[in-house]
Design an enzyme around this catalytic site. Structure first.
Site, short mmCIF file in Angstrom:
data_model
loop_
_atom_site.label_atom_id
_atom_site.label_comp_id
_atom_site.label_asym_id
_atom_site.label_seq_id
_atom_site.Cartn_x
_atom_site.Cartn_y
_atom_site.Cartn_z
N SER A 76 7.45 -50.18 47.75
CA SER A 76 8.32 -51.36 47.68
C SER A 76 8.63 -51.97 49.04
CB SER A 76 9.63 -51.02 46.98
OG SER A 76 10.34 -50.03 47.69
N LYS A 79 19.36 -51.23 44.76
CA LYS A 79 19.00 -51.93 46.00
C LYS A 79 19.89 -53.15 46.21
CE LYS A 79 14.16 -50.44 45.80
NZ LYS A 79 12.75 -50.86 45.64
#
Length: 794
Positions: free
Chosen positions: A676, A719
């Site tokens: 990611s 996140k």
């Protein structure tokens, strides 16, 4: 000299001959038989001396004791296998002086030893009487001394001769007897024998006590057996049935009362018949008794009445847990389907999430809402199939498995069983417990679950199973196929603060005796505990810190005689010490080559900086910061993408030959991996090569392909919360992750602008500051060949 005798020598093994004593023994060795023949051809006298080690076949002078006895051969006879049986009588003690010949037999010179004369008659009589008393006690305890030998020995009045007679007839080792033979003083010899006999008598007494106890126990068991058999006969005559027969009747009545299925009842009645025919003292009898007691203790027909009230269930879940709206909603849907299908919907819920997020307590709340008995089974660390299915009852120490034990503990056949830590099971040579769980969790099979110990089918279809796990990666695929996963994400800081205020603070105040004290904990102090003293997805560490805070407050109430305590963010360090964690704040300025990425960890979301430096060199790419293989591959893919976009980005197309790129992710001690960070690395490299700074209020997450496409990632909720915590205003996410924004808390969605992107061009457009540019030193050295190109770039 008249005291010296030249005689044949006969070595003895394990026996000692005393003067005036007649002894018979076998002679086998060839030299010994020749010495015996030589003595018989002479005056029939022979010197007998004992070997130090009985295993020595050819003894030398050093292998023999120095003191022996001169004996007279009274009789010889042929024995078995060529051996000779000889009867000798000791004459006197003698000392071995010298061996004069060793072949064909041993010839020696022996010196006759004169025994010391005894003293007064009264002393002689005293020694004789003392030895006689103790020898009489020894004779009473032992069975090794014939009566005639005892009588003959006690007729002697001389203490020396009496001592020799006793020494020859007591059951002691030859080394001890050799000590008696070597003692020429009759009084000292008598004292030594008395001491040895006293010790031997104590040993014989202990042996006799042990023998009596063992014999008594055996006789008692035999007596009980005969009495029990007689009692059975009497009971049959009187029409009464007690003992084993009575137990069998009780078992039959219990089986009949339970109304079991035909095959189960027949199996149990067969075991009862076997039990009735066995002796109560038989080990198999106790095995069958234990088996029957266990099987009949199962709740075959007992169950609680399930109450599926969706409104009540919602009230219970809301009262016990703050947040977790998605989880609560899914559980209510599950309960609604169970009510509509009559309680046999047939799926197993698995709550998956980080530690401390309330998975176990959710299961407790469901049990309370449904009016079901709650039983927890911890599966963490088990690696034996028998833990699930049990052992065969024929094994020593056999018992049922954990599933049947949980049902017995609940005492109803429809409990809620929590399979805790299902992801932490192991397997070894004893089997795979995860494979044993396949039948347990499959509603097409578990209506006839067979435990190895129980042996008969038991219906588990009424049991409601809920499993918990921290991760799905270690759960085998066949087992994962049988469960429905409900993910529990970590709490946001706001949710943690509300949980602390509503649940944890009152709980810890009561636990530490402060419920009646005036203590105030401001919200700012709670937020500081969450931010600077814990780093987790759940609230378990937060509860520990609040407990520590309450203990410190209790100390202050008593030691400082305080009437009230107020805890704020200003004085929190005096209670919990200095801050343990720090917040990675947003950058102060827009920087070239520094990009803020977003990462998922086991304790929630976090941010990480990716830094890139470009230096004159030869095209090396250096990756540091404890990066994993996947993250290194993302870096290589990012550089490859930049090389394909040099014209559009205005980068010198030979930069990969004229400069070195160093990519670093700070906190090098922490391992980092995952795809990611792909767009974060590509943006950092593009910024360093172009000289365009990256906006300081932008963070990003997404996987990059070689062609610059942006692929979706996981953990968007965590996140986003991490970005919101440090003040990030804009978050770049993959276009395919737009549906995941529904999981992001409303406070985060309102405070952050999310920019969905499909490719790297859109990422760079949103992240780079095109109105500012810093000097970039990747322009090559000016030569005649590239002068025109460098002028154009300049």
């Amino acid at each position: 000299m008249e005291n010296l005798h030249t005689l044949p020598l006969l070595p003895l093994r394990n026996i000692v001959v005393f003067p005036h004593m007649s002894v018979g023994f076998d002679v086998i060795r060839e030299k010994s038989m020749k010495a015996l023949d030589a003595a018989m051809n002479g005056n029939k006298e022979i010197f007998l001396v004992t070997q130090r080690d009985a295993e020595t076949e050819e003894p030398s002078v050093t292998d023999l004791y120095k003191i022996g006895v001169i004996a007279k051969i009274e009789q010889t006879a042929k024995a078995h296998k060529g051996a000779s049986r000889v009867m000798v009588k000791g004459i006197c003690r003698a000392r071995l002086c010298k061996i004069t010949a060793e072949s064909p037999y041993i010839v020696c010179i022996a010196e006759e030893l004169k025994e010391k004369k005894g003293g007064q008659m009264i002393m002689n009589e005293g020694f004789v009487r003392s030895l006689e008393n103790i020898f009489d006690e020894y004779f009473t305890l032992t069975k090794n001394v014939p009566p005639q030998t005892f009588i003959a020995a006690t007729q002697e009045n001389d203490p020396g001769c009496f001592a020799d007679g006793v020494a020859a007839n007591i059951n002691l080792g030859y080394r001890i007897k050799q000590e008696f033979l070597e003692e020429s003083d009759p009084y000292v010899r008598t004292e030594k024998i008395i001491a040895a006999l006293s010790k031997e008598i104590e040993v014989l007494k202990v042996s006799r006590e042990i023998e009596i106890k063992v014999k008594g126990s055996i006789e008692k068991n035999q007596r009980e057996y005969f009495l029990r058999e007689e009692l059975k006969v009497i009971e049959r005559e009187l029409g009464r049935r007690d003992g084993t027969a009575g137990e069998a009747d009780t078992y039959r009545a219990t089986i009949k009362k339970l109304h079991l299925k035909k095959e189960v009842a027949e199996k149990l009645l067969k075991e009862v018949s076997r039990f009735e025919k066995m002796s109560a003292m038989s080990s198999d009898s106790s095995v069958i008794r234990n088996y029957l007691d266990t099987v009949l203790a199962l709740p075959w027909n007992r169950q609680t009445r399930e109450n599926i009230d969706i409104i009540k269930a919602k009230e219970v879940l809301d009262a016990d847990h703050y947040g977790l709206e998605k989880v609560k909603s899914r559980i209510l849907e599950y309960l609604a389907v169970r009510k509509m299908t009559g309680g046999r919907e047939g799926s197993v819920i698995c709550l998956v999430g980080p530690p401390g997020t309330g998975k176990t307590s959710v299961a407790k709340s469901v049990a309370r809402a449904l009016n079901r008995k709650y039983v927890r089974i911890s599966l963490g660390g088990i690696h034996d199939e028998a833990d699930i299915r049990g052992h065969r009852k024929t094994y020593i120490g056999a018992m049922q498995g954990r599933i049947m034990s949980a049902v017995m503990e609940a005492k109803v056949k429809n409990p809620l069983i929590l399979l805790d830590e299902i992801d932490k099971m192991g397997s070894d040579y004893r089997g795979d417990p995860a494979a044993a769980l396949l039948e347990v969790l499959d509603f097409e099979q578990n209506f006839a679950f067979r435990d190895h110990f129980i042996e008969v089918p038991f219906d588990l279809s009424n049991v409601m199973f809920i499993a918990t796990a921290n991760t799905l990666e270690t759960i085998p695929a066949p087992l994962l196929d049988r469960i429905e996963v409900i993910e529990i994400s970590g709490y946001t800081n706001q949710e943690k603060a509300c949980i602390a205020e509503r649940y944890l603070l009152p709980k810890q105040m009561k636990k530490n005796g402060l419920e009646n004290r005036k203590i105030t904990v401001e919200l700012s102090a709670v937020n500081d505990i969450i931010t600077y003293y814990t780093r987790e997805s759940g609230v378990r560490g937060l509860e520990r810190e609040i407990g520590s805070l309450m203990r410190k407050a209790a100390e202050k109430f008593l030691s400082e005689n305080r009437r009230n305590i107020k805890i704020t963010s200003k004085n929190i360090t005096s209670y919990l010490g200095k801050h343990r964690f720090r917040i990675d704040e947003m950058n102060d300025d827009d920087d070239v080559g520094i990009v803020r990425g977003l990462a998922w960890t086991s304790v929630g979301g976090d941010t990480l900086s990716v830094e890139v430096n470009v230096m004159p060199g030869s095209g090396k790419i250096e990756l540091t910061g404890n990066l994993g293989d996947v993250m290194k591959e993302s870096a290589m893919a990012a550089v490859s993408y930049i090389r394909t976009r040099t014209k559009q980005l205005g980068i010198y197309d030979k930069f990969y030959k004229t400069c070195d790129i160093h990519l670093h992710v700070p906190e090098g001690a922490v391992p980092k991996d995952g795809p990611s960070a792909g767009i974060t690395i590509a943006t950092a490299v593009a910024s360093a090569l172009t000289g365009y700074p990256v906006r300081r209020d932008v963070a990003m997450t997404g996987e990059i392909t070689l062609r610059g496409r942006v692929l979706p990632i996981g953990g968007l909720r965590e996140k986003s919360v991490a970005a919101y915590r440090i003040g990030i205003k804009t978050v770049i996410i993959p276009q395919d992750n737009l549906p995941d924004l529904d999981d992001v808390p409303e406070t985060v969605r309102s405070g952050i602008r999310f920019i969905p992107v499909k490719n790297m061009d859109e990422v760079l457009k949103a992240a780079l500051q095109k109105n500012k540019k810093e000097q970039c030193f990747i322009i090559p050295e000016v030569t005649e060949d590239n002068k025109k190109e460098c002028e154009v770039r300049a």
